[in-house]
Structures are given as structure tokens and as C-alpha cells.
Design an enzyme around this catalytic site. Sequence first.
Site, PDB file in Angstrom:
ATOM      1  N   ARG A 153       0.767  -1.136   0.138  1.00  0.00           N
ATOM      2  CA  ARG A 153      -0.010   0.002   0.025  1.00  0.00           C
ATOM      3  C   ARG A 153       0.849   1.242  -0.082  1.00  0.00           C
ATOM      4  O   ARG A 153       0.600   2.291   0.618  1.00  0.00           O
ATOM      5  CB  ARG A 153      -1.117  -0.090   1.110  1.00  0.00           C
ATOM      6  CG  ARG A 153      -1.916  -1.274   1.248  1.00  0.00           C
ATOM      7  CD  ARG A 153      -2.815  -1.277   0.130  1.00  0.00           C
ATOM      8  NE  ARG A 153      -3.818  -2.210   0.232  1.00  0.00           N
ATOM      9  CZ  ARG A 153      -3.708  -3.503  -0.275  1.00  0.00           C
ATOM     10  NH1 ARG A 153      -2.587  -3.590  -0.962  1.00  0.00           N
ATOM     11  NH2 ARG A 153      -4.327  -4.431  -0.026  1.00  0.00           N
ATOM     12  N   SER A 223     -12.255  -0.356   2.255  1.00  0.00           N
ATOM     13  CA  SER A 223     -11.264  -0.839   3.169  1.00  0.00           C
ATOM     14  C   SER A 223     -10.776   0.446   4.044  1.00  0.00           C
ATOM     15  O   SER A 223      -9.939   1.207   3.304  1.00  0.00           O
ATOM     16  CB  SER A 223     -10.301  -1.910   2.889  1.00  0.00           C
ATOM     17  OG  SER A 223     -11.000  -2.785   2.224  1.00  0.00           O
ATOM     18  N   GLU A 319      -5.689   3.597   5.630  1.00  0.00           N
ATOM     19  CA  GLU A 319      -5.344   3.594   4.204  1.00  0.00           C
ATOM     20  C   GLU A 319      -6.064   4.633   3.356  1.00  0.00           C
ATOM     21  O   GLU A 319      -5.404   5.208   2.569  1.00  0.00           O
ATOM     22  CB  GLU A 319      -5.981   2.093   3.822  1.00  0.00           C
ATOM     23  CG  GLU A 319      -5.459   1.812   2.321  1.00  0.00           C
ATOM     24  CD  GLU A 319      -6.150   0.347   1.920  1.00  0.00           C
ATOM     25  OE1 GLU A 319      -6.523   0.114   0.693  1.00  0.00           O
ATOM     26  OE2 GLU A 319      -5.879  -0.471   2.691  1.00  0.00           O
TER      27      GLU A 319
END
Length: 337
Positions: A153, A223, A319
Site C-alpha cells: 500500500r 477498506s 489506508e
Amino acid sequence: MQALQSLHTFALPHHCRRIIEIDNAEQLRSLDFTEPFCVLGEGSNTIFITDFAGCVIKMSNKGILIDEMDTHWKVSLAAGENWHAVVTHLLDKGIAGLENLVLIPGTVGAAPIQNIGAYGVELAQFVDFVEGYHISQAKFERLSNTQCQFGYRDSIFKHALKNQFVITRVGLCLPKCWQPTLSYGPLQTLDPDKITARQVCDTVIAIRQSKLPDPHVLANSGSFFKNPIVANTQYRQLLACYPSMPAYPAGNDSHKLAAGWLIEQSGLKGYTVAGVRVYEKQALVLVNEGHSSGTVLCQVIQHIQKCVNDKFAVRLEHEVRLIGNDGEVTIVESNNE
């Protein structure tokens, strides 16, 4: 001031000074980057938690170019293309490889920034190049896969080139010799000798739709937290206490834990504060019931971080990109909750 609520899928009712839509990359040459700015695709991984004092640059350029080679396909994608539509379009043409990444919301241009990934596959496996406008150099540049410095990520676009590089095009290299990746979750039950890329795609879609709310129906950003990576020493200690804890090898003597499981085991499924709720079907998702605020969202983030850290000694990072008055902000656990 211009409304931002419809431009990000968490749909908080905030505003910015102005919005500029880019349908041709050359427009970037004429923009004033000395003022605060935020580059936006479809807003599926960005939340405006306050009014934004600057300019929102919305990337809307389109175009898909496909070149067939002996052993692989080269695919060049404009930043404004919808990612899910690209994956299904390529499958329709018999080009496989991205099926595990189907139904990830957002645009092509946003994908390399956080190196999108799902079900054992990461975008970095297929990136040939990333093109964009280098602001300080006032010119367009092409970066190789190595130059993008991809991680979990993560990429150079979150670090050295943060607020310095506007992605305009992404080039992919997809091998013709397709091998399914079935190492994660329900995909492990599929037969690698009989499965097709289209069947993997359909399975991933069914899994995601069963767990993740449609942002057009219930505002959310997918998410919300990164799956934390911990050293094997800590992993073994946690596994002794929680034998059913899901985890996956992450290399370098470490394991990746499931953030959603950690949040659920902390008793937070359904936890609600003033319109922000931990989604009942998947604790990794936060939803906006339609009457919330950025202040409340930040409080919920910190509460989740504290509960998980208190129970597991694991720190969660969000995130989703959070944009404040002057630009991106990071929310960390508060000691004074």
C-alpha cells in the site's frame, strides 16, 4: 466555494475553493501549483474531513491502448479510466491477470499511489511504467516500475513525489501465460487446474459484494485501515492467545494480520458515533449514515486504533487519504480519548 459531497464516496458535506476537471493531460501545464491543491479521481479513497482551502484537480482523461507481444500484452491506460471497468474490459478481450483486483473502486491514476491489492495480488506485479506531470520540473516524465518504489500500500508517490507528481497514464505488462492466484480466503477452495480468469473475477465480485456496501447506497470508502505487518515474534505471541487469528507471511520475518479481524475481535462491529458506523458485515469498513462530520470520523478512527492497540498491541494506520483545510492529514491514536 464548491461542494465536494458528491465527489468523494464517504460524502461528507464539505467544500473547496474551486474544482478543475482535467480531460487532457496538457492542461496540467497551465495550472498554478503554488496554491494548495488536491488531485482526485473518483474519491473512493479520499475523504474531505473539513472544507478544503485550495483547488481540487479532478482527473478525467480517458483512453485505453493495447499492444500484443509474443509473450505478453502491453496495456496503456489514461488516469481517468475507471479501474473496475478496465479489469472487465481486458477480460472481455481475453487478457487476464488483474481479476483478483476487480471491483476495487477508483480510477487508474489512483491505483499506483497506494499500490492497490487484493486476494494475494498487487498492482506492482504488472506495472511497466507510470507517466505524469512533475510539478517542480514543469515537465512530463515516465517512471519505471523500480523508480515507483512500490511497497505494501505504498509507493514513491506517497513520499519523495508526494504533491510533486500528477499521474496521467499507467502502463501495464500482462503475461499471456496466465496462472491463477488463489492463496487468499475463499479463493483457496477453487481448483487451480480447472478455474478460468473469468471465474476468479466472478468469485471475487461475489465475495466483495457480500462484505462491502455499495457507496452509492451507503456512503463509505471501502477498506479503511491497512492490514498491519508485525514481526514473527509478536505474531507467534498473538497466535498462542488467538489460534484462529488469520495471518499471511509478509517476508522479512514478518506476518500480515487482518485489520478487520482485529477490529471485530475488539468488539467494535456496529460501533456508532453520530452517524459514523463500523460496518456490521465487515469491520474494516466505516460507513457514513448521512449526517456525520469529519470531526466525528476522526474520533471514531482514534477510538478504533486505541481499542485494537490496547487488546493486541498492534497499531492501525488508516489506508484512506484524509484531507483537511490545507491538505492531507494523518490521524493517530490519542492518549487522551
